[in-house]
Design a protein around this motif. Structure first.
Motif, mmCIF file in Angstrom:
data_model
loop_
_atom_site.group_PDB
_atom_site.id
_atom_site.type_symbol
_atom_site.label_atom_id
_atom_site.label_comp_id
_atom_site.label_asym_id
_atom_site.label_seq_id
_atom_site.Cartn_x
_atom_site.Cartn_y
_atom_site.Cartn_z
ATOM 1 N N PHE A 46 29.172 83.629 34.988
ATOM 2 C CA PHE A 46 29.727 83.267 33.683
ATOM 3 C C PHE A 46 28.774 82.276 33.038
ATOM 4 C CE2 PHE A 46 33.379 84.940 35.806
ATOM 5 C CZ PHE A 46 34.232 85.405 34.811
ATOM 6 N N LEU A 47 28.351 82.581 31.832
ATOM 7 C CA LEU A 47 27.380 81.753 31.125
ATOM 8 C C LEU A 47 28.095 80.649 30.354
ATOM 9 C CD1 LEU A 47 24.238 81.909 30.755
ATOM 10 C CD2 LEU A 47 24.716 82.893 28.491
ATOM 11 N N TYR A 48 27.663 79.402 30.604
ATOM 12 C CA TYR A 48 28.142 78.252 29.837
ATOM 13 C C TYR A 48 27.113 77.987 28.748
ATOM 14 C CZ TYR A 48 29.422 73.434 28.681
ATOM 15 O OH TYR A 48 29.797 72.284 28.019
ATOM 16 N N VAL A 49 27.512 78.160 27.496
ATOM 17 C CA VAL A 49 26.581 78.044 26.370
ATOM 18 C C VAL A 49 26.926 76.806 25.559
ATOM 19 C CG1 VAL A 49 25.818 79.087 24.207
ATOM 20 C CG2 VAL A 49 26.158 80.514 26.236
ATOM 21 N N GLN A 50 25.941 75.927 25.426
ATOM 22 C CA GLN A 50 26.114 74.756 24.573
ATOM 23 C C GLN A 50 25.111 74.761 23.423
ATOM 24 O OE1 GLN A 50 27.792 70.552 25.583
ATOM 25 N NE2 GLN A 50 25.725 70.677 26.406
ATOM 26 N N ASN A 51 23.887 75.253 23.686
ATOM 27 C CA ASN A 51 22.884 75.269 22.618
ATOM 28 C C ASN A 51 21.905 76.413 22.870
ATOM 29 O OD1 ASN A 51 21.379 74.611 20.400
ATOM 30 N ND2 ASN A 51 20.628 72.654 21.184
ATOM 31 N N VAL A 52 22.327 77.625 22.497
ATOM 32 C CA VAL A 52 21.500 78.819 22.637
ATOM 33 C C VAL A 52 21.391 79.469 21.262
ATOM 34 C CG1 VAL A 52 21.324 81.133 23.649
ATOM 35 C CG2 VAL A 52 22.130 79.216 25.043
ATOM 36 N N SER A 53 20.182 79.721 20.818
ATOM 37 C CA SER A 53 19.981 80.345 19.508
ATOM 38 C C SER A 53 20.636 81.723 19.477
ATOM 39 C CB SER A 53 18.481 80.488 19.223
ATOM 40 O OG SER A 53 17.841 79.239 19.260
ATOM 41 N N GLY A 54 21.521 81.931 18.506
ATOM 42 C CA GLY A 54 22.155 83.236 18.354
ATOM 43 C C GLY A 54 23.457 83.403 19.108
ATOM 44 N N LEU A 55 23.917 82.362 19.817
ATOM 45 C CA LEU A 55 25.195 82.429 20.528
ATOM 46 C C LEU A 55 26.048 81.220 20.176
ATOM 47 C CD1 LEU A 55 24.546 83.558 24.242
ATOM 48 C CD2 LEU A 55 25.777 84.809 22.452
ATOM 49 N N GLN A 56 27.322 81.451 19.881
ATOM 50 C CA GLN A 56 28.246 80.361 19.656
ATOM 51 C C GLN A 56 28.528 79.651 20.978
ATOM 52 O OE1 GLN A 56 29.580 79.177 16.752
ATOM 53 N NE2 GLN A 56 28.189 80.623 15.747
ATOM 54 N N PRO A 57 28.705 78.329 20.961
ATOM 55 C CA PRO A 57 29.069 77.622 22.196
ATOM 56 C C PRO A 57 30.341 78.209 22.793
ATOM 57 C CG PRO A 57 28.453 76.060 20.486
ATOM 58 C CD PRO A 57 28.535 77.412 19.820
#
Length: 359
Positions: free
Chosen positions: A211-222
């Protein structure tokens, strides 16, 4: 009235130890209490509000009035006891910010170092003669060896975003089913076990997922995303929590601005589908370790620094990933981002410098 389903009992003359492994509580029962508990196990309807032992067993949590659903995970009791019994690390207080974490961590290290260190490794004590090995030969540029040497654990990350392209590369080479190996399957491979990843997997089951935890990835909402290995794609699971990342990782707040991370989970139902014995539980952690190292090597090759931990606030993470009472469970976390390469966070360095004795 019911018996707590998260108990195991150990005979320890002259009594017995009752361990509530889910809540990390232990009780020692004498013959009178043990006898009464045995009667209630045989027939919980014998519970009596006027019996002092019954009341104490209820107050301790050995007895319960709540209905407890048992989860059909397909594993045996020994493995279940170990998994649930090692969740949610017991701690008196979870640090609420980086300064509190620094103080707690430094105090813990000081306490450990004040105790005698373990003896030298047995083989080191027994060795009579050492055979010197040749120095490593010159390493070619961009070789795997240089990536291995370059990988290190960092605890300071910048706010710089990670590209979606890098994230895709990380996930494909860590967890993806490699299209390049689709022809590397012969007739001896059972149908359904032909998918191949870059890391080895017990029985070819690929029981670990991510499961990907996204906080600051271009093109993906957190937020939190499930990775689908077959399709090399993501699906949205939950928005990012209001609490910082460190709160999910037992107060390790130096990691709060990590741009992206991966919760590595294990499909215990899939593992037990093929291996119905307790030893197979070890393979879940072995596989998670393989995937974690692969993730770190790929990140290093992409020019990113990495950090990893096994300290999870399990219940909160399970809720965030939508895995409450599920046969898929989180085991590990690994993340990456742009960093100044510091192994120790600034707050811990400052605290350590103030505590060092003056010369």
């Amino acid at each position: 009235m019911q018996i707590n389903s998260y108990l195991f009992i150990l005979p320890r003359t002259p009594g017995q130890i009752v361990w509530d492994y889910k809540n990390h509580r232990q009780f020692e029962l004498n013959l009178e209490y043990s006898t009464r508990l045995a009667q209630l196990i045989s027939n919980p309807d014998l519970y009596n509000d006027n019996n002092r032992i019954d009341i104490q067993l209820l107050n301790s949590g050995i007895l319960t009035t709540s209905i407890q659903d048992t989860i059909d995970w397909g594993w045996d009791e020994l493995s279940k006891i170990f998994h649930i019994g090692t969740k949610n690390i017991p701690c008196e207080y979870v640090p609420q910010n980086i300064h509190e974490w620094s103080r707690y961590y430094l105090d813990h290290c000081t306490e450990v170092l004040e105790a005698p260190a373990p003896n030298a490794r047995l083989t080191e004590r027994q060795a009579r003669e050492l055979i010197a090995l040749p120095e490593p030969s010159c390493l070619p540029k961009d070789s795997l060896a240089n990536v291995l040497i370059g990988r290190k654990t960092c605890r300071t990350f910048t706010d710089e975003a990670i590209s979606l392209e890098d994230v895709g590369t990380l996930l494909y080479l860590s967890l993806g089913y490699l299209h390049e190996r689709e022809n590397d399957v012969d007739e001896t491979i059972v149908e359904g076990l032909g998918a191949r990843r870059s890391s080895p997997s017990g029985g070819g089951l690929n029981a670990c997922e991510g499961f990907l935890y996204v906080q600051n990835v271009s093109g993906l909402q957190p937020g939190l995303y499930a990775y689908h290995s077959t399709n090399h794609a993501l699906s949205f699971v939950n928005p990012a929590p209001d609490s910082p990342l460190g709160q999910l990782l037992c107060g390790q707040h130096f990691i709060n601005n990590l741009p992206v991370g991966l919760f590595i989970t294990a499909r215990f139902d899939k593992l037990w589908w093929k291996y119905e014995h307790s030893r197979a539980y070890r393979m879940a952690y072995v596989e998670a370790g393989h995937i974690s190292q692969t993730f770190q090597l790929v990140a290093t090759a992409l020019g990113l620094n990495t950090w990893l931990t096994g300290a999870l606030t399990d219940d909160q993470v399970e809720t965030l990933l939508g895995l409450e009472d599920n046969a898929e469970q989180p085991l590990f976390f690994v993340g990456c981002g742009h960093s100044d390469g510091q192994v120790m966070c600034k707050e811990l360095k400052d605290l350590l410098s103030r505590r060092e004795p003056q010369q």
